[in-house]
Design a protein around this motif. Structure first.
Motif, PDB file in Angstrom:
ATOM      1  N   LEU A  79      -1.229  -4.568  12.844  1.00 43.31           N
ATOM      2  CA  LEU A  79      -0.595  -5.741  12.248  1.00 43.31           C
ATOM      3  C   LEU A  79       0.048  -6.518  13.386  1.00 43.31           C
ATOM      4  O   LEU A  79       0.647  -5.920  14.281  1.00 43.31           O
TER       5      LEU A  79
ATOM      6  N   CYS B 297       3.733  -5.713  13.913  1.00 47.55           N
ATOM      7  CA  CYS B 297       4.160  -4.311  13.992  1.00 47.55           C
ATOM      8  C   CYS B 297       4.438  -3.896  15.437  1.00 47.55           C
ATOM      9  O   CYS B 297       3.573  -4.014  16.306  1.00 47.55           O
TER      10      CYS B 297
ATOM     11  N   THR C  62      -7.868 -12.586   5.530  1.00 48.00           N
ATOM     12  CA  THR C  62      -7.516 -13.005   4.161  1.00 48.00           C
ATOM     13  C   THR C  62      -8.660 -12.687   3.199  1.00 48.00           C
ATOM     14  O   THR C  62      -9.772 -12.399   3.625  1.00 48.00           O
ATOM     15  N   GLY C  63      -8.342 -12.781   1.933  1.00 44.49           N
ATOM     16  CA  GLY C  63      -9.352 -12.685   0.877  1.00 44.49           C
ATOM     17  C   GLY C  63     -10.242 -11.459   0.964  1.00 44.49           C
ATOM     18  O   GLY C  63      -9.784 -10.352   1.251  1.00 44.49           O
TER      19      GLY C  63
ATOM     20  N   LYS D 294      -9.781  -7.428   2.081  1.00 44.99           N
ATOM     21  CA  LYS D 294     -10.029  -6.316   1.136  1.00 44.99           C
ATOM     22  C   LYS D 294     -11.063  -5.353   1.701  1.00 44.99           C
ATOM     23  O   LYS D 294     -10.869  -4.141   1.664  1.00 44.99           O
TER      24      LYS D 294
ATOM     25  N   PRO E 111      -6.290   7.448   4.719  1.00 42.49           N
ATOM     26  CA  PRO E 111      -5.982   7.227   3.307  1.00 42.49           C
ATOM     27  C   PRO E 111      -4.577   6.680   3.044  1.00 42.49           C
ATOM     28  O   PRO E 111      -4.341   6.032   2.031  1.00 42.49           O
ATOM     29  N   LYS E 112      -3.665   6.867   3.999  1.00 38.34           N
ATOM     30  CA  LYS E 112      -2.309   6.358   3.815  1.00 38.34           C
ATOM     31  C   LYS E 112      -2.228   4.844   4.064  1.00 38.34           C
ATOM     32  O   LYS E 112      -1.232   4.196   3.776  1.00 38.34           O
ATOM     33  N   LEU E 113      -3.271   4.301   4.659  1.00 37.26           N
ATOM     34  CA  LEU E 113      -3.328   2.854   4.926  1.00 37.26           C
ATOM     35  C   LEU E 113      -2.127   2.383   5.741  1.00 37.26           C
ATOM     36  O   LEU E 113      -1.542   1.339   5.493  1.00 37.26           O
TER      37      LEU E 113
ATOM     38  N   PHE F 273      -0.236   1.625   9.621  1.00 34.41           N
ATOM     39  CA  PHE F 273      -0.600   1.017  10.896  1.00 34.41           C
ATOM     40  C   PHE F 273       0.393   1.437  11.974  1.00 34.41           C
ATOM     41  O   PHE F 273       1.560   1.680  11.646  1.00 34.41           O
TER      42      PHE F 273
ATOM     43  N   ARG G 239       6.180 -16.718   6.899  1.00 33.23           N
ATOM     44  CA  ARG G 239       4.832 -16.548   6.368  1.00 33.23           C
ATOM     45  C   ARG G 239       4.829 -16.304   4.857  1.00 33.23           C
ATOM     46  O   ARG G 239       4.044 -16.889   4.120  1.00 33.23           O
ATOM     47  N   TYR G 240       5.735 -15.452   4.410  1.00 32.87           N
ATOM     48  CA  TYR G 240       5.697 -15.037   2.995  1.00 32.87           C
ATOM     49  C   TYR G 240       6.865 -15.581   2.175  1.00 32.87           C
ATOM     50  O   TYR G 240       6.828 -15.531   0.956  1.00 32.87           O
TER      51      TYR G 240
ATOM     52  N   CYS H 183       5.968  -3.633   9.821  1.00 32.54           N
ATOM     53  CA  CYS H 183       4.962  -2.612  10.113  1.00 32.54           C
ATOM     54  C   CYS H 183       4.158  -2.213   8.877  1.00 32.54           C
ATOM     55  O   CYS H 183       3.465  -1.182   8.892  1.00 32.54           O
ATOM     56  N   ARG H 184       4.242  -3.032   7.840  1.00 27.09           N
ATOM     57  CA  ARG H 184       3.443  -2.774   6.642  1.00 27.09           C
ATOM     58  C   ARG H 184       2.701  -4.029   6.234  1.00 27.09           C
ATOM     59  O   ARG H 184       3.175  -5.139   6.497  1.00 27.09           O
ATOM     60  N   LEU H 185       1.536  -3.842   5.627  1.00 34.22           N
ATOM     61  CA  LEU H 185       0.722  -4.981   5.214  1.00 34.22           C
ATOM     62  C   LEU H 185       1.296  -5.563   3.922  1.00 34.22           C
ATOM     63  O   LEU H 185       1.208  -4.932   2.860  1.00 34.22           O
ATOM     64  N   ALA H 186       1.916  -6.730   4.039  1.00 31.52           N
ATOM     65  CA  ALA H 186       2.511  -7.369   2.863  1.00 31.52           C
ATOM     66  C   ALA H 186       1.418  -8.113   2.103  1.00 31.52           C
ATOM     67  O   ALA H 186       0.385  -8.495   2.671  1.00 31.52           O
TER      68      ALA H 186
ATOM     69  N   ARG I 226       5.317   5.274   1.969  1.00 27.18           N
ATOM     70  CA  ARG I 226       4.901   4.449   0.852  1.00 27.18           C
ATOM     71  C   ARG I 226       3.565   4.916   0.277  1.00 27.18           C
ATOM     72  O   ARG I 226       2.642   5.258   1.023  1.00 27.18           O
ATOM     73  N   ASP I 227       3.449   4.891  -1.028  1.00 28.96           N
ATOM     74  CA  ASP I 227       2.209   5.269  -1.708  1.00 28.96           C
ATOM     75  C   ASP I 227       1.164   4.184  -1.422  1.00 28.96           C
ATOM     76  O   ASP I 227       1.402   3.005  -1.716  1.00 28.96           O
ATOM     77  N   PRO I 228       0.010   4.547  -0.841  1.00 28.26           N
ATOM     78  CA  PRO I 228      -1.000   3.538  -0.522  1.00 28.26           C
ATOM     79  C   PRO I 228      -1.489   2.767  -1.744  1.00 28.26           C
ATOM     80  O   PRO I 228      -1.972   1.643  -1.621  1.00 28.26           O
ATOM     81  N   GLU I 229      -1.339   3.349  -2.927  1.00 26.54           N
ATOM     82  CA  GLU I 229      -1.755   2.642  -4.144  1.00 26.54           C
ATOM     83  C   GLU I 229      -0.973   1.334  -4.315  1.00 26.54           C
ATOM     84  O   GLU I 229      -1.481   0.361  -4.868  1.00 26.54           O
TER      85      GLU I 229
ATOM     86  N   LEU J  29      -0.094  -0.644  -1.921  1.00 28.12           N
ATOM     87  CA  LEU J  29      -0.747  -1.634  -1.068  1.00 28.12           C
ATOM     88  C   LEU J  29      -2.029  -2.121  -1.753  1.00 28.12           C
ATOM     89  O   LEU J  29      -2.310  -3.303  -1.822  1.00 28.12           O
ATOM     90  N   LEU J  30      -2.790  -1.180  -2.296  1.00 25.84           N
ATOM     91  CA  LEU J  30      -4.063  -1.537  -2.944  1.00 25.84           C
ATOM     92  C   LEU J  30      -3.827  -2.412  -4.167  1.00 25.84           C
ATOM     93  O   LEU J  30      -4.541  -3.386  -4.397  1.00 25.84           O
TER      94      LEU J  30
ATOM     95  N   LEU K 287      -2.950  -5.749  -2.952  1.00 26.83           N
ATOM     96  CA  LEU K 287      -4.141  -6.407  -2.394  1.00 26.83           C
ATOM     97  C   LEU K 287      -4.963  -7.017  -3.515  1.00 26.83           C
ATOM     98  O   LEU K 287      -5.462  -8.135  -3.427  1.00 26.83           O
ATOM     99  N   ALA K 288      -5.043  -6.281  -4.612  1.00 29.19           N
ATOM    100  CA  ALA K 288      -5.874  -6.743  -5.733  1.00 29.19           C
ATOM    101  C   ALA K 288      -5.242  -7.956  -6.412  1.00 29.19           C
ATOM    102  O   ALA K 288      -5.923  -8.810  -6.954  1.00 29.19           O
TER     103      ALA K 288
ATOM    104  N   ASP L 122      -3.343 -13.223  -0.534  1.00 32.78           N
ATOM    105  CA  ASP L 122      -4.460 -13.234   0.435  1.00 32.78           C
ATOM    106  C   ASP L 122      -5.654 -12.489  -0.102  1.00 32.78           C
ATOM    107  O   ASP L 122      -5.491 -11.550  -0.809  1.00 32.78           O
TER     108      ASP L 122
END
Lengths: 86, 117
Positions: free
Chosen positions: A12, A15, A41-42, A46, A57-59, A61, B41-42, B49-52, B103-106, B108-109, B112-113, B117
């Protein structure tokens, strides 16, 4: 998605640990792909996240892939060792 | 707001709660800068350090200070990104380790859904 380089850093742009990982790789003088996922993006974002999920799996960074081996977080010794085995 | 202003403002709020800025000032200022980038940005200071996702209600748990700071500082002496640490951590009484993602990756998912973005 094209075959990733032997060393790929999923990061990121905001980060600090990703920044330190990049600096470390630069000091080691290795070439690597760096992908700032927050800049995607978009559907591209994904697809990238789905790809990273298969590696980490923890996604979280940074996630760094060296010759197929994933290292999660800025772990200097583990990265050093993986680079030696390249 | 400059990073210096943000530093002064947060320091006076967080230290009384037992959360200290990382003694590595370069790291602390970099992280505060990143918080301002994310604010720009947001619209809110998502954890650097996390994907927002860009959607506040999906990112509420990673709004700095994140909900994971308390357990992380309690367990490791530092939060995930390393901005906030304990006095013991800053004074070297406990080892500095890589803080794993709590953080539970779910989340983030899901974000994302449904995110921007």
């Amino acid at each position: 998605m094209s075959q990733p380089a032997p060393i790929t850093l999923y990061a990121l742009s905001t980060c600090i640990h990703c920044k330190h990982t990049k600096e470390f790789l630069d000091r080691c003088g290795v070439t690597y792909d760096c992908i700032f996922v927050d800049k995607l993006t978009g559907d591209e974002r994904k697809a990238m996240v789905e790809h990273i999920k298969t590696i980490n799996p923890k996604l979280s960074f940074p996630t760094i892939l060296i010759n197929g081996e994933a290292i999660i977080g800025f772990k200097e010794k583990e990265i050093e060792e993986a680079l030696r085995n390249l | 707001m400059t990073t210096k202003e943000l530093y002064e403002k947060l320091k006076s709020i967080q230290e009384p709660k037992g959360y200290f800025f990382n003694k590595d000032m370069q790291m602390t200022m970099d992280l505060l800068e990143s918080l301002l980038v994310n604010k720009e940005r947001y619209g809110y200071m998502a954890c650097p350090c996390r994907l927002a996702s860009g959607k506040l209600d999906l990112d509420r748990d990673i709004l700095c200070p994140c909900v994971y700071r308390e357990p992380d500082v309690a367990e490791y002496g530092a939060c995930y990104c390393g901005l906030y640490v304990s006095q013991d951590w800053n004074e070297g009484r406990i080892p500095h380790v890589t803080v794993p993602e709590r953080r539970d990756p779910e989340k983030l998912l899901a974000a994302l859904a449904n995110g921007e973005d």
